[in-house]
Design an enzyme around this catalytic site. Structure first.
Site, PDB file in Angstrom:
ATOM      1  N   ASN A 174       3.748  -6.991   5.915  1.00  0.00           N
ATOM      2  CA  ASN A 174       4.789  -6.548   4.982  1.00  0.00           C
ATOM      3  C   ASN A 174       4.636  -7.281   3.653  1.00  0.00           C
ATOM      4  OD1 ASN A 174       5.668  -8.806   6.545  1.00  0.00           O
ATOM      5  ND2 ASN A 174       7.792  -8.438   5.993  1.00  0.00           N
ATOM      6  N   ILE A 175       4.862  -6.545   2.588  1.00  0.00           N
ATOM      7  CA  ILE A 175       4.702  -7.080   1.231  1.00  0.00           C
ATOM      8  C   ILE A 175       5.991  -6.794   0.471  1.00  0.00           C
ATOM      9  CG2 ILE A 175       3.320  -7.000  -0.884  1.00  0.00           C
ATOM     10  CD1 ILE A 175       0.994  -5.877   0.883  1.00  0.00           C
ATOM     11  N   GLU A 176       6.754  -7.857   0.265  1.00  0.00           N
ATOM     12  CA  GLU A 176       8.063  -7.682  -0.371  1.00  0.00           C
ATOM     13  C   GLU A 176       7.955  -7.784  -1.884  1.00  0.00           C
ATOM     14  OE1 GLU A 176      10.734 -10.368   1.723  1.00  0.00           O
ATOM     15  OE2 GLU A 176      10.697  -9.026   3.466  1.00  0.00           O
ATOM     16  N   CYS A 192       6.221  -1.933   4.314  1.00  0.00           N
ATOM     17  CA  CYS A 192       6.122  -2.436   5.685  1.00  0.00           C
ATOM     18  C   CYS A 192       4.670  -2.648   6.110  1.00  0.00           C
ATOM     19  CB  CYS A 192       6.739  -1.440   6.658  1.00  0.00           C
ATOM     20  SG  CYS A 192       8.516  -1.270   6.536  1.00  0.00           S
ATOM     21  N   GLU A 213       3.190  -1.830   8.936  1.00  0.00           N
ATOM     22  CA  GLU A 213       2.565  -0.669   9.590  1.00  0.00           C
ATOM     23  C   GLU A 213       1.984   0.280   8.545  1.00  0.00           C
ATOM     24  OE1 GLU A 213       5.565  -1.959  10.018  1.00  0.00           O
ATOM     25  OE2 GLU A 213       6.454  -1.396  11.935  1.00  0.00           O
ATOM     26  N   CYS A 229      10.321   0.596  11.815  1.00  0.00           N
ATOM     27  CA  CYS A 229      11.454   1.256  11.161  1.00  0.00           C
ATOM     28  C   CYS A 229      11.239   2.770  11.151  1.00  0.00           C
ATOM     29  CB  CYS A 229      11.624   0.732   9.740  1.00  0.00           C
ATOM     30  SG  CYS A 229      10.416   1.400   8.577  1.00  0.00           S
ATOM     31  N   CYS A 259       8.326   4.088   8.975  1.00  0.00           N
ATOM     32  CA  CYS A 259       6.993   3.880   9.561  1.00  0.00           C
ATOM     33  C   CYS A 259       6.766   4.831  10.728  1.00  0.00           C
ATOM     34  CB  CYS A 259       6.822   2.430   9.998  1.00  0.00           C
ATOM     35  SG  CYS A 259       6.689   1.327   8.583  1.00  0.00           S
TER      36      CYS A 259
END
Ligand code: THU
Length: 135
Positions: free
Chosen positions: A47-49, A58, A60, A89, A92
């Site tokens: 995940n890359i916020e 996300c 995935e 989620c 995804c």
């Protein structure tokens, strides 16, 4: 396609190794994914916020988009690892459904324990797919 326990564990471990590279300074919820295609290649994702929260991506989807951008659209199995065995989620699930309802999903925790496994079809019953767009 029947995966051995050792093949499943290899993917779970790859997801957990990737998880160490998650960029999640806001939620501190680190997610790793490892996607195996029918050609046998493995694509990982984290995940890359973003400070502008909705632009977060996300783990995935990062793995799926990496695979598709490399020309791979046939998936066999995806492992998802989080600290506490969280499941994919809704977004995804929908993106996974685009590339096949039979893809196996392995859900694992941060200790590398495989907690649950199910198909995308089971994760997203009554999925909206390209079939619905046919005249
Ligand atoms: N997250 C994922 O990477 N995959 C999911 O399926 C659920 C949520 C991430 C997004 C965000 O960076 C953090 O987990 C908390 O929601």
């Amino acid at each position: 396609m029947a995966l051995t326990q050792s093949e499943k564990q290899t993917l779970v471990d790859a997801a957990n190794t990737a998880r160490e590279r998650a960029y999640a300074p806001y939620s501190n919820y680190h997610v790793g994914a490892a996607l195996r295609t029918k050609t046998g290649r493995i694509y990982t994702g984290v995940n890359i916020e973003n400070a502008a929260y909705p632009h977060t991506m996300c783990a995935e989807r990062v793995a799926i988009f990496k695979a598709v951008s490399e020309g791979e659209k046939e998936f066999e199995v995806i492992a998802v690892a989080t600290d506490n065995g969280g499941s994919p989620c809704g977004g995804c699930r929908q993106v996974l459904a685009e590339f096949g309802l039979d893809t196996l999903v392995l859900i694992a925790n941060g200790e590398g324990k495989l907690l649950k496994e199910m198909t995308v079809k089971e994760l997203l019953p009554e999925a909206f797919t390209s079939e619905h767009l046919k005249p």
